[in-house]
Design a protein around this motif. Sequence first.
Motif, PDB file in Angstrom:
ATOM      1  N   LEU A 145      45.116  42.532  52.504  1.00  0.00           N
ATOM      2  CA  LEU A 145      45.896  42.831  51.306  1.00  0.00           C
ATOM      3  C   LEU A 145      45.217  43.792  50.345  1.00  0.00           C
ATOM      4  O   LEU A 145      45.846  44.260  49.403  1.00  0.00           O
ATOM      5  CB  LEU A 145      46.207  41.532  50.557  1.00  0.00           C
ATOM      6  CG  LEU A 145      47.012  40.504  51.339  1.00  0.00           C
ATOM      7  CD1 LEU A 145      47.129  39.216  50.546  1.00  0.00           C
ATOM      8  CD2 LEU A 145      48.391  41.058  51.673  1.00  0.00           C
ATOM      9  N   GLY A 146      43.957  44.076  50.550  1.00  0.00           N
ATOM     10  CA  GLY A 146      43.244  44.937  49.614  1.00  0.00           C
ATOM     11  C   GLY A 146      42.695  44.133  48.446  1.00  0.00           C
ATOM     12  O   GLY A 146      42.748  42.912  48.429  1.00  0.00           O
ATOM     13  N   PRO A 147      42.193  44.825  47.430  1.00  0.00           N
ATOM     14  CA  PRO A 147      41.495  44.151  46.336  1.00  0.00           C
ATOM     15  C   PRO A 147      42.395  43.550  45.256  1.00  0.00           C
ATOM     16  O   PRO A 147      41.931  42.762  44.440  1.00  0.00           O
ATOM     17  CB  PRO A 147      40.638  45.269  45.742  1.00  0.00           C
ATOM     18  CG  PRO A 147      41.425  46.512  46.006  1.00  0.00           C
ATOM     19  CD  PRO A 147      42.083  46.281  47.352  1.00  0.00           C
ATOM     20  N   GLU A 148      43.672  43.886  45.214  1.00  0.00           N
ATOM     21  CA  GLU A 148      44.525  43.461  44.101  1.00  0.00           C
ATOM     22  C   GLU A 148      44.634  41.938  43.949  1.00  0.00           C
ATOM     23  O   GLU A 148      44.526  41.440  42.828  1.00  0.00           O
ATOM     24  CB  GLU A 148      45.918  44.094  44.203  1.00  0.00           C
ATOM     25  CG  GLU A 148      45.924  45.583  43.951  1.00  0.00           C
ATOM     26  CD  GLU A 148      45.636  46.388  45.211  1.00  0.00           C
ATOM     27  OE1 GLU A 148      45.492  45.807  46.310  1.00  0.00           O
ATOM     28  OE2 GLU A 148      45.529  47.622  45.093  1.00  0.00           O
ATOM     29  N   PRO A 149      44.858  41.162  45.029  1.00  0.00           N
ATOM     30  CA  PRO A 149      44.931  39.706  44.832  1.00  0.00           C
ATOM     31  C   PRO A 149      43.636  39.127  44.267  1.00  0.00           C
ATOM     32  O   PRO A 149      43.669  38.278  43.373  1.00  0.00           O
ATOM     33  CB  PRO A 149      45.220  39.161  46.227  1.00  0.00           C
ATOM     34  CG  PRO A 149      45.876  40.284  46.945  1.00  0.00           C
ATOM     35  CD  PRO A 149      45.212  41.526  46.404  1.00  0.00           C
ATOM     36  N   ALA A 150      42.498  39.593  44.758  1.00  0.00           N
ATOM     37  CA  ALA A 150      41.214  39.095  44.260  1.00  0.00           C
ATOM     38  C   ALA A 150      41.031  39.453  42.788  1.00  0.00           C
ATOM     39  O   ALA A 150      40.523  38.640  42.005  1.00  0.00           O
ATOM     40  CB  ALA A 150      40.064  39.662  45.091  1.00  0.00           C
ATOM     41  N   GLN A 151      41.453  40.643  42.405  1.00  0.00           N
ATOM     42  CA  GLN A 151      41.339  41.051  41.008  1.00  0.00           C
ATOM     43  C   GLN A 151      42.225  40.186  40.113  1.00  0.00           C
ATOM     44  O   GLN A 151      41.822  39.814  39.006  1.00  0.00           O
ATOM     45  CB  GLN A 151      41.695  42.528  40.860  1.00  0.00           C
ATOM     46  CG  GLN A 151      40.677  43.449  41.505  1.00  0.00           C
ATOM     47  CD  GLN A 151      41.168  44.879  41.646  1.00  0.00           C
ATOM     48  OE1 GLN A 151      42.349  45.181  41.439  1.00  0.00           O
ATOM     49  NE2 GLN A 151      40.273  45.768  42.032  1.00  0.00           N
ATOM     50  N   ALA A 152      43.420  39.865  40.586  1.00  0.00           N
ATOM     51  CA  ALA A 152      44.316  39.007  39.801  1.00  0.00           C
ATOM     52  C   ALA A 152      43.733  37.602  39.673  1.00  0.00           C
ATOM     53  O   ALA A 152      43.707  37.030  38.577  1.00  0.00           O
ATOM     54  CB  ALA A 152      45.703  38.959  40.446  1.00  0.00           C
ATOM     55  N   LEU A 153      43.253  37.039  40.780  1.00  0.00           N
ATOM     56  CA  LEU A 153      42.686  35.690  40.739  1.00  0.00           C
ATOM     57  C   LEU A 153      41.422  35.633  39.880  1.00  0.00           C
ATOM     58  O   LEU A 153      41.144  34.594  39.259  1.00  0.00           O
ATOM     59  CB  LEU A 153      42.388  35.208  42.154  1.00  0.00           C
ATOM     60  CG  LEU A 153      43.621  34.855  42.986  1.00  0.00           C
ATOM     61  CD1 LEU A 153      43.240  34.642  44.448  1.00  0.00           C
ATOM     62  CD2 LEU A 153      44.322  33.636  42.427  1.00  0.00           C
ATOM     63  N   ALA A 154      40.670  36.718  39.805  1.00  0.00           N
ATOM     64  CA  ALA A 154      39.455  36.743  38.992  1.00  0.00           C
ATOM     65  C   ALA A 154      39.763  36.504  37.518  1.00  0.00           C
ATOM     66  O   ALA A 154      38.905  36.014  36.782  1.00  0.00           O
ATOM     67  CB  ALA A 154      38.724  38.064  39.182  1.00  0.00           C
ATOM     68  N   ARG A 155      40.982  36.804  37.079  1.00  0.00           N
ATOM     69  CA  ARG A 155      41.343  36.562  35.674  1.00  0.00           C
ATOM     70  C   ARG A 155      41.299  35.074  35.336  1.00  0.00           C
ATOM     71  O   ARG A 155      41.142  34.717  34.166  1.00  0.00           O
ATOM     72  CB  ARG A 155      42.715  37.140  35.371  1.00  0.00           C
ATOM     73  CG  ARG A 155      42.739  38.654  35.458  1.00  0.00           C
ATOM     74  CD  ARG A 155      43.961  39.289  34.810  1.00  0.00           C
ATOM     75  NE  ARG A 155      45.223  38.681  35.134  1.00  0.00           N
ATOM     76  CZ  ARG A 155      46.108  39.182  36.002  1.00  0.00           C
ATOM     77  NH1 ARG A 155      45.849  40.294  36.657  1.00  0.00           N
ATOM     78  NH2 ARG A 155      47.249  38.569  36.199  1.00  0.00           N
ATOM     79  N   LEU A 156      41.404  34.203  36.334  1.00  0.00           N
ATOM     80  CA  LEU A 156      41.362  32.762  36.080  1.00  0.00           C
ATOM     81  C   LEU A 156      39.964  32.283  35.711  1.00  0.00           C
ATOM     82  O   LEU A 156      39.807  31.200  35.159  1.00  0.00           O
ATOM     83  CB  LEU A 156      41.873  31.988  37.302  1.00  0.00           C
ATOM     84  CG  LEU A 156      43.329  32.225  37.672  1.00  0.00           C
ATOM     85  CD1 LEU A 156      43.678  31.451  38.936  1.00  0.00           C
ATOM     86  CD2 LEU A 156      44.247  31.837  36.519  1.00  0.00           C
ATOM     87  N   ARG A 157      38.950  33.067  36.007  1.00  0.00           N
ATOM     88  CA  ARG A 157      37.579  32.659  35.685  1.00  0.00           C
ATOM     89  C   ARG A 157      37.055  33.339  34.431  1.00  0.00           C
ATOM     90  O   ARG A 157      35.916  33.129  34.037  1.00  0.00           O
ATOM     91  CB  ARG A 157      36.653  32.915  36.860  1.00  0.00           C
ATOM     92  CG  ARG A 157      36.450  34.357  37.205  1.00  0.00           C
ATOM     93  CD  ARG A 157      35.489  34.510  38.372  1.00  0.00           C
ATOM     94  NE  ARG A 157      35.228  35.907  38.607  1.00  0.00           N
ATOM     95  CZ  ARG A 157      35.337  36.499  39.776  1.00  0.00           C
ATOM     96  NH1 ARG A 157      35.667  35.802  40.837  1.00  0.00           N
ATOM     97  NH2 ARG A 157      35.084  37.773  39.901  1.00  0.00           N
ATOM     98  N   ASP A 158      37.871  34.147  33.786  1.00  0.00           N
ATOM     99  CA  ASP A 158      37.432  34.926  32.637  1.00  0.00           C
ATOM    100  C   ASP A 158      37.539  34.191  31.311  1.00  0.00           C
ATOM    101  O   ASP A 158      37.512  34.826  30.269  1.00  0.00           O
ATOM    102  CB  ASP A 158      38.234  36.234  32.548  1.00  0.00           C
ATOM    103  CG  ASP A 158      37.852  37.196  33.665  1.00  0.00           C
ATOM    104  OD1 ASP A 158      36.771  37.022  34.255  1.00  0.00           O
ATOM    105  OD2 ASP A 158      38.647  38.101  33.942  1.00  0.00           O
TER     106      ASP A 158
END
Length: 133
Positions: free
Chosen positions: A32-45
């Motif tokens: 899927l590329g990096p976009e899903p990981a980038q979106a999920l990373a917002r949950l740890r911010d």
Amino acid sequence: MSQSAPDRRLDGDRAARLARICADIAQVGDLLGPEPAQALARLRDGPVSDQGVDAVLAEVTELMRLGGLVGGDTAVRGHHYLPLAGVHGRRPEVVQVCPGDLCDRVEIPRPYAVPPPRCAVWDCPLPTFRMDR
């Protein structure tokens, strides 16, 4: 990568939805590329509202759909906990769990699993948890 416990644990429905998406992304994220990981990373911010969590889960589900995959967020199984499946008739003593205690994901360790299960939110292997303590 630094990880810290979230300000709060997600409620049952959101924790279950995140667990399903995390498991799916851990298996097919490279497609899927990096976009899903980038979106999920917002949950740890930091603190994320319920609406913010819902928005992240919807975004990742849509990215999975656009990538030709059925998102893990499409079926709700209800609010009932099911017993953890045993191995050879016994409950496992050690399981792998969410590193940030954010979702309900639980994996039974498989000795020869390469690579080991990963958390899609914190981008790290799932740590072990002893159930007999």
